[in-house]
Design a protein around this motif. Sequence first.
Motif, short mmCIF file in Angstrom:
data_model
loop_
_atom_site.label_atom_id
_atom_site.label_comp_id
_atom_site.label_asym_id
_atom_site.label_seq_id
_atom_site.Cartn_x
_atom_site.Cartn_y
_atom_site.Cartn_z
N SER A 84 0.83 -1.20 0.00
CA SER A 84 0.00 0.00 0.00
C SER A 84 0.87 1.25 0.00
N GLN A 85 0.85 1.99 -1.09
CA GLN A 85 1.68 3.19 -1.20
C GLN A 85 1.28 4.23 -0.17
N LYS A 86 0.00 4.37 0.09
CA LYS A 86 -0.46 5.37 1.04
C LYS A 86 0.01 5.06 2.45
N MET A 87 0.00 3.78 2.83
CA MET A 87 0.50 3.38 4.15
C MET A 87 1.99 3.67 4.25
N LEU A 88 2.72 3.39 3.18
CA LEU A 88 4.16 3.65 3.18
C LEU A 88 4.47 5.14 3.25
N GLU A 89 3.62 5.96 2.67
CA GLU A 89 3.81 7.41 2.78
C GLU A 89 3.68 7.87 4.22
N VAL A 90 2.73 7.29 4.94
CA VAL A 90 2.59 7.61 6.37
C VAL A 90 3.81 7.10 7.14
N ALA A 91 4.30 5.90 6.78
CA ALA A 91 5.50 5.34 7.43
C ALA A 91 6.70 6.25 7.23
N GLU A 92 6.89 6.73 6.01
CA GLU A 92 8.03 7.61 5.72
C GLU A 92 7.92 8.92 6.50
N LYS A 93 6.71 9.44 6.62
CA LYS A 93 6.50 10.67 7.39
C LYS A 93 6.85 10.46 8.86
N SER A 94 6.43 9.31 9.41
CA SER A 94 6.75 8.99 10.80
C SER A 94 8.24 8.78 10.99
N LEU A 95 8.87 8.17 9.98
CA LEU A 95 10.29 7.87 10.06
C LEU A 95 11.12 9.15 10.16
N ARG A 96 10.66 10.21 9.53
CA ARG A 96 11.40 11.47 9.57
C ARG A 96 11.44 12.07 10.98
N GLN A 97 10.59 11.57 11.86
CA GLN A 97 10.58 12.05 13.24
C GLN A 97 11.44 11.19 14.17
N VAL A 98 12.02 10.11 13.62
CA VAL A 98 12.90 9.22 14.39
C VAL A 98 14.29 9.82 14.45
N SER A 99 14.95 9.70 15.61
CA SER A 99 16.25 10.35 15.81
C SER A 99 17.32 9.81 14.89
N ASN A 100 17.31 8.50 14.59
CA ASN A 100 18.33 7.93 13.72
C ASN A 100 17.65 7.00 12.71
#
Length: 238
Positions: A84-100
Motif C-alpha cells: 500500500s503506497q499510502k500506508m508507506l507514505e505515512v510510514a516515511e512521514k513517521s520515520l522522519r521524526q525518528v532520531s536515527n
Amino acid sequence: MDFAGKDKATYVKETFNSIAGRYDLMNSLMSLGMDKRWRRLAVQKVGAKPGMHILDVCCGTGQLSMEIGNVVGPEGNVTGLDFSQKMLEVAEKSLRQVSNPAHIRFIQGNAMELPFPDNSFDGATVGWGLRNLPDLRQGLREMARTVKPGGKVVSLDMAKPSLLGFKQAYWLYFDKLVPLMGKVWARKASAYQYLHDSAREFPAQEELARIFTECGLKDVSFNNLAGGVVAIVSGKKP
C-alpha cells in the motif's frame, strides 16, 4: 467475505490506501492503547538484538518496523515492506521524526513474492498482516525462505478468545462498535467491517501455530495477549 467484485489483493490494497491517514489513531483507539506494548513483545519474540537485520512484512505505517529499529540500533537494519503506497507514505512521514532513521528503510512490494534472496535476514515479523494475504501459507513460506537458519518468523495478529462471556462481549464489540468507530474517526465504516470479517475468518492461534509447522518452521508456540484477543505466534527456521 464480500470484496465488492474484486480479488482480495486489490480490495485490501484499496482499503488500506483509503484509511492510511487514520490507521494509527484507530489502532490506538481499538486496542485501548495496548498496541504499542504488543509490538514491543513481538520484537522481543523475534529475538531482535543490536546489529541484526530484520524484515517486517506488511509493515503498513511502520510502527512495528520502528520498534524493531529501536532495538537493532544504528549498527543493524530494518526493512519494512508493504504493497500500500499510502500506508508507506505515512510510514516515511513517521520515520522522519525518528532520531536515527538511516538504518530503517521502507519499500513497496508483494508479500507473496518477497524481492529478497534466501537467508537474507536474522528474523522476520508481520503485524496484523497475515489475514490480509490472498494465500497465508505462501506468505509464511516466503518469510521463512528469506530468514537465515535459526532465525524466527513472528506474527502479531488478532486471535480468538475462548473465555465464556468475554468471548461473546469481544465479538459484539468488534461487530458493532469497531465499524462505528471507523465511520466516525476514519470516515470508512466498510474498511473496519472488513477488519472484523477478516478477523472472524483468520485461523485461531492454535490453528495458526499448526500452519507455521506445516510451512516448515519448528519450535512453534503462541502467546495470548489481552485474554486471547491478540496472539503472537512464532516459529524458528531449521
